[in-house]
Design a protein around this motif. Structure first.
Motif, PDB file in Angstrom:
ATOM      1  N   ARG A  32       1.078   2.867  -0.326  1.00  6.70           N
ATOM      2  CA  ARG A  32       0.689   4.618   0.811  1.00  6.70           C
ATOM      3  C   ARG A  32       1.660   3.460   1.676  1.00  6.70           C
ATOM      4  O   ARG A  32       1.946   3.809   3.075  1.00  6.70           O
ATOM      5  CB  ARG A  32      -0.815   4.566   1.164  1.00  6.70           C
ATOM      6  N   GLY A  33       1.779   1.852   1.804  1.00  8.32           N
ATOM      7  CA  GLY A  33       2.795   1.801   2.839  1.00  8.32           C
ATOM      8  C   GLY A  33       1.653   0.542   4.004  1.00  8.32           C
ATOM      9  O   GLY A  33       2.457   0.441   4.637  1.00  8.32           O
ATOM     10  N   GLY A  34       0.171   0.603   3.514  1.00 11.42           N
ATOM     11  CA  GLY A  34      -0.740  -0.357   4.475  1.00 11.42           C
ATOM     12  C   GLY A  34      -0.706  -1.509   3.591  1.00 11.42           C
ATOM     13  O   GLY A  34      -1.829  -1.785   3.479  1.00 11.42           O
ATOM     14  N   TYR A  35       0.123  -2.524   4.405  1.00 10.64           N
ATOM     15  CA  TYR A  35       0.503  -3.935   3.826  1.00 10.64           C
ATOM     16  C   TYR A  35      -0.982  -4.689   5.367  1.00 10.64           C
ATOM     17  O   TYR A  35      -1.141  -6.146   4.929  1.00 10.64           O
ATOM     18  CB  TYR A  35       1.574  -3.762   3.737  1.00 10.64           C
ATOM     19  N   ALA A  36      -0.731  -3.944   6.330  1.00  8.97           N
ATOM     20  CA  ALA A  36      -1.501  -5.158   7.751  1.00  8.97           C
ATOM     21  C   ALA A  36      -2.842  -6.572   7.112  1.00  8.97           C
ATOM     22  O   ALA A  36      -3.006  -6.865   7.300  1.00  8.97           O
ATOM     23  CB  ALA A  36      -1.862  -4.453   8.939  1.00  8.97           C
ATOM     24  N   PHE A  37      -3.151  -5.451   5.926  1.00  3.91           N
ATOM     25  CA  PHE A  37      -4.607  -6.259   5.956  1.00  3.91           C
ATOM     26  C   PHE A  37      -4.632  -7.067   4.596  1.00  3.91           C
ATOM     27  O   PHE A  37      -5.211  -8.332   5.107  1.00  3.91           O
ATOM     28  CB  PHE A  37      -5.803  -5.326   4.817  1.00  3.91           C
ATOM     29  N   LEU A  38      -3.039  -7.311   4.435  1.00  6.79           N
ATOM     30  CA  LEU A  38      -3.072  -8.743   4.074  1.00  6.79           C
ATOM     31  C   LEU A  38      -2.869  -9.874   4.748  1.00  6.79           C
ATOM     32  O   LEU A  38      -3.384 -11.533   4.149  1.00  6.79           O
ATOM     33  CB  LEU A  38      -1.294  -7.944   3.287  1.00  6.79           C
ATOM     34  N   LEU A  39      -2.779  -9.433   6.439  1.00  6.78           N
ATOM     35  CA  LEU A  39      -2.850 -10.863   7.051  1.00  6.78           C
ATOM     36  C   LEU A  39      -3.532 -11.074   7.099  1.00  6.78           C
ATOM     37  O   LEU A  39      -3.683 -12.868   7.726  1.00  6.78           O
ATOM     38  CB  LEU A  39      -1.352 -10.948   8.272  1.00  6.78           C
ATOM     39  N   GLY A  40      -4.711 -11.148   6.538  1.00  8.06           N
ATOM     40  CA  GLY A  40      -6.017 -11.225   7.377  1.00  8.06           C
ATOM     41  C   GLY A  40      -7.082 -12.092   6.290  1.00  8.06           C
ATOM     42  O   GLY A  40      -7.645 -12.588   6.026  1.00  8.06           O
ATOM     43  N   ARG A  41      -6.422 -12.817   5.170  1.00  9.63           N
ATOM     44  CA  ARG A  41      -6.846 -12.613   3.630  1.00  9.63           C
ATOM     45  C   ARG A  41      -6.438 -14.538   4.079  1.00  9.63           C
ATOM     46  O   ARG A  41      -4.811 -14.333   4.710  1.00  9.63           O
ATOM     47  CB  ARG A  41      -6.211 -12.572   2.748  1.00  9.63           C
ATOM     48  N   LYS A  42      -7.144 -15.658   3.644  1.00  7.64           N
ATOM     49  CA  LYS A  42      -6.485 -17.306   3.500  1.00  7.64           C
ATOM     50  C   LYS A  42      -5.748 -17.603   2.917  1.00  7.64           C
ATOM     51  O   LYS A  42      -4.946 -18.463   2.945  1.00  7.64           O
ATOM     52  CB  LYS A  42      -7.789 -17.807   4.296  1.00  7.64           C
ATOM     53  N   GLU A  43      -5.589 -16.547   1.025  1.00  5.17           N
ATOM     54  CA  GLU A  43      -4.725 -18.151   0.335  1.00  5.17           C
ATOM     55  C   GLU A  43      -3.586 -16.996   0.875  1.00  5.17           C
ATOM     56  O   GLU A  43      -3.414 -15.913   1.166  1.00  5.17           O
ATOM     57  CB  GLU A  43      -5.606 -17.037  -0.731  1.00  5.17           C
ATOM     58  N   PRO A  44      -2.792 -18.083   0.004  1.00  7.28           N
ATOM     59  CA  PRO A  44      -1.209 -17.886   0.934  1.00  7.28           C
ATOM     60  C   PRO A  44      -0.831 -16.506   0.382  1.00  7.28           C
ATOM     61  O   PRO A  44       0.049 -16.226   0.484  1.00  7.28           O
ATOM     62  CB  PRO A  44      -0.852 -19.441   0.608  1.00  7.28           C
ATOM     63  N   LEU A  45      -0.678 -16.744  -1.279  1.00  5.69           N
ATOM     64  CA  LEU A  45       0.023 -15.147  -2.000  1.00  5.69           C
ATOM     65  C   LEU A  45      -0.380 -14.065  -1.455  1.00  5.69           C
ATOM     66  O   LEU A  45       0.883 -13.201  -1.000  1.00  5.69           O
ATOM     67  CB  LEU A  45      -0.512 -15.087  -2.839  1.00  5.69           C
ATOM     68  N   TYR A  46      -1.284 -14.235  -0.863  1.00  3.88           N
ATOM     69  CA  TYR A  46      -1.485 -12.217   0.406  1.00  3.88           C
ATOM     70  C   TYR A  46      -0.666 -12.424   0.942  1.00  3.88           C
ATOM     71  O   TYR A  46       0.080 -11.249   1.536  1.00  3.88           O
ATOM     72  CB  TYR A  46      -2.933 -11.951   1.230  1.00  3.88           C
ATOM     73  N   GLY A  47      -0.671 -13.731   2.526  1.00  7.49           N
ATOM     74  CA  GLY A  47       0.797 -13.882   2.541  1.00  7.49           C
ATOM     75  C   GLY A  47       2.075 -13.520   2.966  1.00  7.49           C
ATOM     76  O   GLY A  47       2.690 -12.555   3.412  1.00  7.49           O
ATOM     77  N   GLU A  48       2.488 -14.354   1.425  1.00  6.86           N
ATOM     78  CA  GLU A  48       3.785 -13.974   1.626  1.00  6.86           C
ATOM     79  C   GLU A  48       4.381 -12.720   0.491  1.00  6.86           C
ATOM     80  O   GLU A  48       5.335 -12.637   0.554  1.00  6.86           O
ATOM     81  CB  GLU A  48       3.733 -15.068  -0.308  1.00  6.86           C
ATOM     82  N   PHE A  49       3.321 -12.431  -0.236  1.00  8.57           N
ATOM     83  CA  PHE A  49       3.094 -10.857  -0.856  1.00  8.57           C
ATOM     84  C   PHE A  49       3.430  -9.896   0.736  1.00  8.57           C
ATOM     85  O   PHE A  49       4.719  -9.538   0.453  1.00  8.57           O
ATOM     86  CB  PHE A  49       2.420 -10.198  -1.402  1.00  8.57           C
ATOM     87  N   TYR A  50       2.890 -10.087   1.326  1.00 10.51           N
ATOM     88  CA  TYR A  50       2.972  -9.084   3.250  1.00 10.51           C
ATOM     89  C   TYR A  50       4.213  -9.539   3.617  1.00 10.51           C
ATOM     90  O   TYR A  50       4.945  -8.472   4.016  1.00 10.51           O
ATOM     91  CB  TYR A  50       2.362  -9.401   3.743  1.00 10.51           C
ATOM     92  N   VAL A  51       5.460 -10.547   3.700  1.00  6.74           N
ATOM     93  CA  VAL A  51       6.175 -11.025   4.389  1.00  6.74           C
ATOM     94  C   VAL A  51       7.254 -10.177   2.955  1.00  6.74           C
ATOM     95  O   VAL A  51       8.587  -9.967   3.139  1.00  6.74           O
ATOM     96  CB  VAL A  51       6.820 -12.691   3.965  1.00  6.74           C
ATOM     97  N   GLN A  52       7.040 -10.786   1.706  1.00 12.15           N
ATOM     98  CA  GLN A  52       7.985  -9.599   0.882  1.00 12.15           C
ATOM     99  C   GLN A  52       8.481  -8.435   1.004  1.00 12.15           C
ATOM    100  O   GLN A  52       9.738  -7.319   1.371  1.00 12.15           O
ATOM    101  CB  GLN A  52       7.901 -10.157  -0.292  1.00 12.15           C
ATOM    102  N   LEU A  53       7.165  -7.901   1.487  1.00 11.05           N
ATOM    103  CA  LEU A  53       7.170  -5.946   1.996  1.00 11.05           C
ATOM    104  C   LEU A  53       7.053  -5.573   2.711  1.00 11.05           C
ATOM    105  O   LEU A  53       8.169  -4.439   2.800  1.00 11.05           O
ATOM    106  CB  LEU A  53       5.480  -5.536   1.205  1.00 11.05           C
ATOM    107  N   THR A  54       7.354  -6.296   4.175  1.00  8.55           N
ATOM    108  CA  THR A  54       7.885  -6.230   4.832  1.00  8.55           C
ATOM    109  C   THR A  54       9.333  -6.417   5.381  1.00  8.55           C
ATOM    110  O   THR A  54      10.380  -5.963   5.745  1.00  8.55           O
ATOM    111  CB  THR A  54       7.158  -6.824   6.257  1.00  8.55           C
ATOM    112  N   ALA A  55       9.576  -7.922   4.783  1.00 11.52           N
ATOM    113  CA  ALA A  55      11.206  -8.582   5.291  1.00 11.52           C
ATOM    114  C   ALA A  55      11.837  -8.156   4.524  1.00 11.52           C
ATOM    115  O   ALA A  55      13.845  -8.208   4.826  1.00 11.52           O
ATOM    116  CB  ALA A  55      10.562 -10.173   5.173  1.00 11.52           C
TER     117      ALA A  55
END
Length: 239
Positions: free
Chosen positions: A112-135
């Protein structure tokens, strides 16, 4: 659950027919053991692959770029109890895969486009995926289904799999629908044999496999799925 450490492996792929599959399975039953994670002998895999607006993952695979990545969400046997976010990377002749868990609710939020929760996880892959989805505007591109029969061997950390009934559909809106209409990707009677190993491929296993001249291939289920479903032709392609 901590993110997996990068696990570098070799990978060989063959296109084989059903007759070869039966012969090879009999050989492998003697040389290897069935994967204990497949108590029924095999399981169904469904993967949702992502790509950006410019079809970068698709283009890099076709061009043979040695350093590339694919992101996917994967689950098994139409069961949403265990869902993984995975990044499969290739560097020169090696591949490795990283994976972290997602819940059904989290997958629905991503779709649904709700990616913000990924930034709250400490494992790097979550944050990496967030960057890919947004940037990079990574979006769901194609769903791939197939049935896998796996064999394993501790020596050399070897895994041999038969992937049958490979099929696809575009998008990701009905990811968890087991009755999702799909298109078959391979010729009738064809399937994919994959061989992965970390340290070495034991000679007994190597001799049991098809010769390298026998349709050794760089077949990509993701690429075949994009082409078969016609997704790529729904908008302009930019490389």
């Amino acid at each position: 659950m901590a993110e997996n450490r990068p696990h570098y492996r070799h990978e060989l792929k063959f296109l084989i027919n059903a007759g070869d599959r039966e012969l090879l399975a009999r050989r492998l039953d003697v040389l290897m053991r069935r994967d204990p994670h497949a108590p029924e002998g095999g399981y169904k895999i469904r993967s949702l692959y992502f790509d950006d607006y410019w079809h970068t993952a698709y283009g890099e695979k076709l061009m043979g770029v040695t350093g590339r990545k694919k992101y996917r969400i994967r689950f098994y046997d139409d069961n949403d109890a265990v869902i993984k976010l995975e990044c499969k990377s290739k560097q020169d002749s090696y591949i490795y895969k990283r994976a972290v868990p997602l819940s059904r609710e989290e997958v629905d939020r991503i779709l649904r486009g709700g990616y913000a929760f990924l930034l709250g996880r400490k494992e790097p892959l979550y944050g990496e995926f967030y960057v890919q989805l947004t940037a990079r505007m990574l979006r769901p591109r194609v769903i791939i289904d197939y049935e896998r029969t796996p064999f394993v061997m501790e020596a050399g950390d070897v895994r041999v799999t038969f992937d049958e009934n490979v099929r696809a559909c575009s998008g990701g809106e009905k990811l968890f629908d087991p009755r999702l209409p799909m298109l078959y990707l391979l010729e009738p009677g064809k399937l994919v044999l994959e061989v992965k190993f970390t340290e070495f491929l034991p000679d007994l296993v190597r001799r049991a496999l098809p010769p390298r001249s026998s349709e050794l291939t760089a077949v990509s289920k993701f690429v075949l799925g994009c082409e078969k479903t016609g997704y790529l032709y729904a908008e302009s392609i930019h490389y």
